[in-house]
Design an enzyme around this catalytic site. Structure first.
Site, mmCIF file in Angstrom:
data_model
loop_
_atom_site.group_PDB
_atom_site.id
_atom_site.type_symbol
_atom_site.label_atom_id
_atom_site.label_comp_id
_atom_site.label_asym_id
_atom_site.label_seq_id
_atom_site.Cartn_x
_atom_site.Cartn_y
_atom_site.Cartn_z
ATOM 1 N N CYS A 140 33.863 38.426 38.469
ATOM 2 C CA CYS A 140 34.264 37.096 37.989
ATOM 3 C C CYS A 140 35.286 37.282 36.861
ATOM 4 C CB CYS A 140 33.077 36.317 37.421
ATOM 5 S SG CYS A 140 31.559 36.387 38.389
ATOM 6 N N CYS B 163 39.128 37.756 37.457
ATOM 7 C CA CYS B 163 39.960 36.562 37.665
ATOM 8 C C CYS B 163 39.908 35.611 36.469
ATOM 9 C CB CYS B 163 39.506 35.805 38.902
ATOM 10 S SG CYS B 163 39.975 36.630 40.429
ATOM 11 N N HIS B 164 38.736 35.481 35.871
ATOM 12 C CA HIS B 164 38.552 34.410 34.867
ATOM 13 C C HIS B 164 38.558 34.890 33.426
ATOM 14 C CE1 HIS B 164 37.813 31.310 37.839
ATOM 15 N NE2 HIS B 164 36.876 32.018 38.412
ATOM 16 N N CYS C 34 9.957 16.149 38.750
ATOM 17 C CA CYS C 34 9.762 14.710 38.504
ATOM 18 C C CYS C 34 9.431 13.988 39.811
ATOM 19 C CB CYS C 34 11.005 14.098 37.862
ATOM 20 S SG CYS C 34 11.219 14.602 36.138
ATOM 21 N N CYS D 97 10.200 5.727 33.605
ATOM 22 C CA CYS D 97 9.773 6.716 32.614
ATOM 23 C C CYS D 97 10.864 6.966 31.566
ATOM 24 C CB CYS D 97 9.396 8.023 33.307
ATOM 25 S SG CYS D 97 7.801 7.904 34.163
ATOM 26 N N HIS D 98 12.101 7.176 32.024
ATOM 27 C CA HIS D 98 13.107 7.727 31.115
ATOM 28 C C HIS D 98 13.996 6.695 30.421
ATOM 29 C CE1 HIS D 98 11.964 11.780 31.942
ATOM 30 N NE2 HIS D 98 12.185 11.663 33.240
ATOM 31 N N CYS E 4 12.897 6.561 38.270
ATOM 32 C CA CYS E 4 13.244 7.416 37.130
ATOM 33 C C CYS E 4 13.309 6.583 35.848
ATOM 34 C CB CYS E 4 14.613 8.074 37.337
ATOM 35 S SG CYS E 4 14.923 8.786 38.963
ATOM 36 N N ARG F 294 13.995 20.844 37.706
ATOM 37 C CA ARG F 294 13.372 19.814 36.857
ATOM 38 C C ARG F 294 13.270 18.485 37.617
ATOM 39 N NH1 ARG F 294 9.652 18.576 33.284
ATOM 40 N NH2 ARG F 294 9.330 16.912 34.766
#
Ligand code: HEC
Ligand code: HEC
Length: 278
Positions: A93, A96-97, A239, A197-198, A194, A235
């Site tokens: 990687c 190139c980077h 949920c 709850c959030h 979602c 994650r």
């Protein structure tokens, strides 16, 4: 009733916005998309809080000290993978980077992006695998493999401290709308969205946990319960499993659409990767 009203108002805004976008593309390709942060799942800019502000003191202390933060074991692994040559002595990687901490600065904010050729969202994990396949002629890395988590953590670390700012391109409008709808739709045997709850219950307790706003600004994160690093998709799958709903596969467009919406919803927060969680 209020909820229905808010929804239809929001849908109207979305329609107006897509019309407006077509007119505005020529003027400003990088127009910020304020409308998307006003739906029922959204949070007032002044109320935005990262997950860190809901964490216990012990976990916050781990996250705030890079020498103690276990996620840095994966960052180190990521740095090794970054420099590793494969079939020839010059296909890493890095070849190139160059240095990830400078060349990858700000990259986090651009993902997921929409790839016009494949008509798909591409998140950072998918982009890393594109480079593996197209530029290194290697097989893609598995989701949740230490190597992919390490590279993702290394690249997100380069954007730590930057403000989450998103650019809406016209081809992101539809996936973003779908992501928003997913965030606001009830699902699973527990029948919660979602946002229940959030957005509506952050700060309240659920089992042993304090509900946060579900912000994506520090993933992949080290989670004590997992005893390892985990991606944002892991994650989100946890949920979905929590509400006993169908669990979308890792790297699926459904999870990427949620990821895209979460990014727009988090605008104004600061990138904190790599986080530590309970
Ligand atoms: C029944 C409540 C509940 C629902 C519904 C729910 N989650 Fe979560 N979510 C949690 C809990 C508990 C955690 C861990 C503690 C926290 O950060 O809130 C969590 C964590 C998160 C996190 C990580 C936040 C951080 O700072 O580490 C994100 C992102 C997230 N959820 C997104 C979603 C999305 C997207 C959906 C809908 C597909 C969803 N959640 C549905 C309970 C829920
Ligand atoms: C032979 C050169 C080459 C190698 C080796 C390579 N890449 Fe890339 N990479 C590119 C090019 C060219 C692009 C521009 C987009 C494209 O063509 O895919 C890119 C784009 C990217 C991007 C997106 C940057 C942005 O601003 O959107 C990331 C992230 C990335 N590469 C990570 C990696 C990682 C991680 C590796 C090693 C596993 C790697 N690349 C190996 C050539 C390379």
């Amino acid at each position: 009733m209020l909820f229905t009203l808010a929804r239809s108002k929001n849908q109207l805004l979305l329609r107006l916005a897509s019309k407006g976008m077509c007119l505005l593309v020529g003027l400003s390709a990088s127009m910020a998309f304020a409308q998307f942060v006003s739906g029922p799942g959204a949070i007032e800019p002044s109320q935005l809080r990262s997950g860190l502000t809901f964490a216990s003191e012990a976990i916050a202390a781990l996250q705030k000290d890079d020498d103690l933060n276990p996620a840095f074991l994966w960052v180190e692994q990521g740095q090794k993978s970054w420099q590793q040559n494969h079939s020839n002595s010059n296909d890493s990687c890095e070849s190139c980077h160059k240095d990830a901490s400078t060349s990858m600065k700000g990259v986090t904010l651009k993902y997921p992006r929409f790839d016009d050729a494949s008509h798909q969202l591409v998140n950072l994990e998918a982009q890393i695998n594109r480079c593996r396949v197209q530029h290194q002629h290697l097989s893609p890395l598995k989701y949740e493999s230490d190597e992919l988590l390490g590279l993702t953590a290394l690249i997100n670390l380069a954007s730590r401290g930057m403000e989450m700012k998103k650019t809406l391109t016209p081809n992101l409008i539809d996936p973003l709308k779908r992501g928003q709808a997913r965030f606001e739709t009830r699902r699973g045997q527990i029948n919660l969205a979602c946002m229940h709850c959030h957005t509506q219950n952050y700060g309240n307790h659920l089992g042993g946990e304090t509900l946060s706003q579900g912000q994506p600004v520090g993933y992949p994160a080290y989670r004590l319960e997992w005893q390892k690093m985990g991606s944002l998709h892991r994650r989100l799958r946890a949920c979905l499993s929590g509400v006993k709903a169908a669990i979308y596969p890792f790297g699926s467009q459904e999870l990427m659409e949620l990821e895209l919406y979460l990014g727009f919803r988090a605008q104004g927060l600061v990138i904190e990767a790599p986080e530590v969680r309970r």
